[in-house]
Write an enzyme that holds these catalytic residues in place. Structure first.
Site, PDB file in Angstrom:
ATOM      1  N   THR A  45    -106.251  10.712  33.968  1.00 15.91           N
ATOM      2  CA  THR A  45    -106.526  11.987  33.293  1.00 15.91           C
ATOM      3  C   THR A  45    -107.794  12.606  33.882  1.00 15.91           C
ATOM      4  O   THR A  45    -107.828  13.795  34.210  1.00 15.91           O
ATOM      5  CB  THR A  45    -106.681  11.760  31.771  1.00 15.91           C
ATOM      6  N   ASN A  55     -92.863  10.276  34.181  1.00 16.31           N
ATOM      7  CA  ASN A  55     -93.087   9.195  33.216  1.00 16.31           C
ATOM      8  C   ASN A  55     -92.074   9.173  32.081  1.00 16.31           C
ATOM      9  O   ASN A  55     -91.895   8.151  31.422  1.00 16.31           O
ATOM     10  CB  ASN A  55     -94.508   9.283  32.642  1.00 16.31           C
ATOM     11  N   GLN A  76     -97.197   6.893  38.030  1.00 17.35           N
ATOM     12  CA  GLN A  76     -96.061   6.025  37.714  1.00 17.35           C
ATOM     13  C   GLN A  76     -95.507   5.285  38.930  1.00 17.35           C
ATOM     14  O   GLN A  76     -94.684   4.388  38.778  1.00 17.35           O
ATOM     15  CB  GLN A  76     -94.941   6.843  37.045  1.00 17.35           C
ATOM     16  N   SER A 104    -103.719   5.054  38.185  1.00 12.41           N
ATOM     17  CA  SER A 104    -104.321   4.475  36.986  1.00 12.41           C
ATOM     18  C   SER A 104    -103.945   2.996  36.868  1.00 12.41           C
ATOM     19  O   SER A 104    -102.764   2.650  36.911  1.00 12.41           O
ATOM     20  CB  SER A 104    -103.817   5.244  35.760  1.00 12.41           C
ATOM     21  N   ALA A 105    -104.969   2.137  36.704  1.00 14.74           N
ATOM     22  CA  ALA A 105    -104.749   0.686  36.758  1.00 14.74           C
ATOM     23  C   ALA A 105    -103.799   0.159  35.689  1.00 14.74           C
ATOM     24  O   ALA A 105    -103.020  -0.761  35.941  1.00 14.74           O
ATOM     25  CB  ALA A 105    -106.096  -0.026  36.629  1.00 14.74           C
ATOM     26  N   HIS A 106    -103.836   0.760  34.493  1.00 10.09           N
ATOM     27  CA  HIS A 106    -103.073   0.144  33.395  1.00 10.09           C
ATOM     28  C   HIS A 106    -101.566   0.332  33.524  1.00 10.09           C
ATOM     29  O   HIS A 106    -100.795  -0.244  32.759  1.00 10.09           O
ATOM     30  CB  HIS A 106    -103.596   0.601  32.026  1.00 10.09           C
ATOM     31  N   THR A 125    -122.762   4.634  35.772  1.00 10.60           N
ATOM     32  CA  THR A 125    -122.671   3.257  36.268  1.00 10.60           C
ATOM     33  C   THR A 125    -121.217   2.804  36.248  1.00 10.60           C
ATOM     34  O   THR A 125    -120.501   3.008  35.269  1.00 10.60           O
ATOM     35  CB  THR A 125    -123.558   2.335  35.399  1.00 10.60           C
ATOM     36  N   CYS A 173     -94.039  14.701  17.335  1.00  7.56           N
ATOM     37  CA  CYS A 173     -94.030  15.244  15.992  1.00  7.56           C
ATOM     38  C   CYS A 173     -95.139  16.284  15.896  1.00  7.56           C
ATOM     39  O   CYS A 173     -96.306  15.975  16.110  1.00  7.56           O
ATOM     40  CB  CYS A 173     -94.269  14.119  14.997  1.00  7.56           C
TER      41      CYS A 173
HETATM   42  N1  PLP Z   1     -99.952  10.998  34.683  1.00 13.30           N
HETATM   43  C1  PLP Z   1     -98.849  10.314  34.340  1.00 13.30           C
HETATM   44  C2  PLP Z   1     -97.569  10.590  35.051  1.00 13.30           C
HETATM   45  C3  PLP Z   1     -98.894   9.345  33.335  1.00 13.30           C
HETATM   46  O1  PLP Z   1     -97.791   8.680  32.992  1.00 13.30           O
HETATM   47  C4  PLP Z   1    -100.127   9.111  32.681  1.00 13.30           C
HETATM   48  C5  PLP Z   1    -100.215   8.144  31.563  1.00 13.30           C
HETATM   49  O2  PLP Z   1     -99.403   8.139  30.664  1.00 13.30           O
HETATM   50  C6  PLP Z   1    -101.255   9.834  33.096  1.00 13.30           C
HETATM   51  C7  PLP Z   1    -101.128  10.764  34.084  1.00 13.30           C
HETATM   52  C8  PLP Z   1    -102.598   9.626  32.456  1.00 13.30           C
HETATM   53  O3  PLP Z   1    -103.135   8.403  32.900  1.00 13.30           O
HETATM   54  P1  PLP Z   1    -104.397   7.738  32.158  1.00 13.30           P
HETATM   55  O4  PLP Z   1    -103.836   6.961  31.007  1.00 13.30           O
HETATM   56  O5  PLP Z   1    -105.028   6.859  33.189  1.00 13.30           O
HETATM   57  O6  PLP Z   1    -105.280   8.834  31.741  1.00 13.30           O
END
Ligand code: PLP
Length: 376
Positions: free
Chosen positions: A71, A151, A179, A199-201, A237, A327
């Site tokens: 993000t 996503n 993704q 994004s790592a997660h 940091t 919603c």
């Molecule tokens: N872009 C896409 C396609 C995503 O699926 C997501 C997370 O759901 C994001 C951006 C945002 O990533 P982050 O959770 O690292 O902010």
């Protein structure tokens, strides 16, 4: 039994990633900006991570910066491209992630940036013929912002053709690859990508850490002001353990990419087959034959009062999946992606998303629960 089928939302961390982060948290407490040994040790973790990321996406070391999330990376690119690079128009699609769409709304409102939304077809594929027509207009300096893998419905964009069009018409290509990073190969050179986010997660790394690729000749000014971290690009940091965890997760995912793709594709195909055998009038959203990410399966169920409660009842039965609706003010509405592809709001959608940690047994259990819920 607790089953996790929401891996497009986030993924569990791999044990090796947890171990790596644990070691960093326990042993490496120096500030990476300090020049003494403790600091240098922390700095070396970040620089090693930068090497791993840049190698995976085929970038130079100096073009990769760590952020708190994708993000943040997307906000940084879009806002600073308008502010610093003279972008006067953004071409995007209505199926981007909200962190892109809402940032573009902001730029339209506060920076008078022109915005054009490419039409998408029923599979969520953008109209590239229209993109070419729009790019032919020489009045604007243009940024094209199109995600690699969607996503919600899993459709993969033809980033090679988009990159080529951007090159031909001297537009800059921003690609949200959140993704696909770690699951599919993404090469910034081959696809003429100017900016990219990850994004790592999403690939079994930690939450709260991401990265941005910024091509050398399009350097923007700092998005967060302060110290000289990340070569003056992103003050604050650094999240050393998070960055170390990101690199470990990316290394493992890319090393096992072919095997993981095959495993997840098998899970998806057998889940699809079992769904079609067990329930009537099931539909799948997004591309199914080619150009799709194996880990995302968006399924629509026929209208019925029971369908309204599917996600909640699945949760009660021990399965976490994601609803295809949002919603707002007490009214359930289809997500913006489903609306854009012309999905009927009568049908209820669930996004099942898989990872290498899922098993056939888990999918069988999920099918049994779906049968119980929708037939009882
Ligand atoms: N872009 C896409 C396609 C995503 O699926 C997501 C997370 O759901 C994001 C951006 C945002 O990533 P982050 O959770 O690292 O902010």
């Amino acid at each position: 039994m607790r089953i996790y089928l929401d891996n497009a939302s986030t993924t569990p961390m791999l044990p090796e990633v947890i171990t790596t982060m644990h070691e960093i948290i326990s042993d490496v407490y120096g500030n990476p900006s300090s020049i003494h040994q403790h600091g240098r040790k922390a700095k070396s973790i970040i620089e090693n991570a930068r090497k791993i990321v840049s190698k995976v996406i085929n970038a130079s070391l100096g073009e990769v910066f760590f952020t708190s999330s994708a993000t943040e990376a997307n906000n940084m690119v879009l806002k600073n491209a308008v502010q610093d690079l003279g972008i006067t128009r953004i071409i995007t699609t209505p199926t981007e992630h909200h962190c892109v769409l809402h940032t573009i709304d902001f730029l339209k409102k506060h920076h008078q940036c022109a915005v054009q939304y490419l039409p998408v077809n029923q599979f969520g594929q953008a109209d590239l013929h229209q993109l070419e027509i729009w790019l032919q207009n020489p009045e604007h300096k243009t940024l094209v912002s199109i995600m690699h893998g969607n996503n919600e419905i899993g459709t993969i964009a033809d980033i090679k053709s988009i990159g080529t069009l951007c090159q031909t018409y001297q537009a800059l290509f921003h690609c949200d690859a959140v993704q696909t990073i770690g699951k599919y190969s993404v090469d910034v050179q081959e696809n003429n990508i100017a900016f990219l986010s990850g994004s790592a997660h999403k690939f079994h790394g930690p939450k709260g850490v991401g990265f941005v690729f910024i091509r050398n000749n399009n350097m923007i000014s700092p998005y967060i002001h302060g110290g000289a971290q990340e070569r003056n690009m992103r003050a604050g940091t650094e999240n050393v353990a998070g960055i170390g965890g990101l690199a470990k997760a990316l290394e493992i995912s890319t090393t096992n990419m072919t095997h993981n793709q095959r495993t997840i594709m098998q899970l998806r195909q057998s889940f699809k087959t079992k769904l079609l055998e067990s329930l009537h009038d099931i539909q799948f959203n997004g591309c199914q034959e080619e150009s799709f990410m194996a880990h995302v399966l968006s399924v629509s169920f026929p209208p019925s009062p029971k369908a309204d409660m599917l996600v909640m009842n699945l949760d009660i039965s021990g399965v976490s999946a994601s609803s295809g609706s949002a919603c707002s003010a007490g009214i359930e509405e289809d997500s913006h992606v489903l609306v854009a592809i012309g999905h009927s709001s009568e049908r209820k959608t669930i996004r099942f998303s898989f990872s290498i940690l899922n098993t056939e047994e888990e999918l069988d259990y999920t099918i049994d629960q779906l049968k119980k819920i929708s037939l009882s």
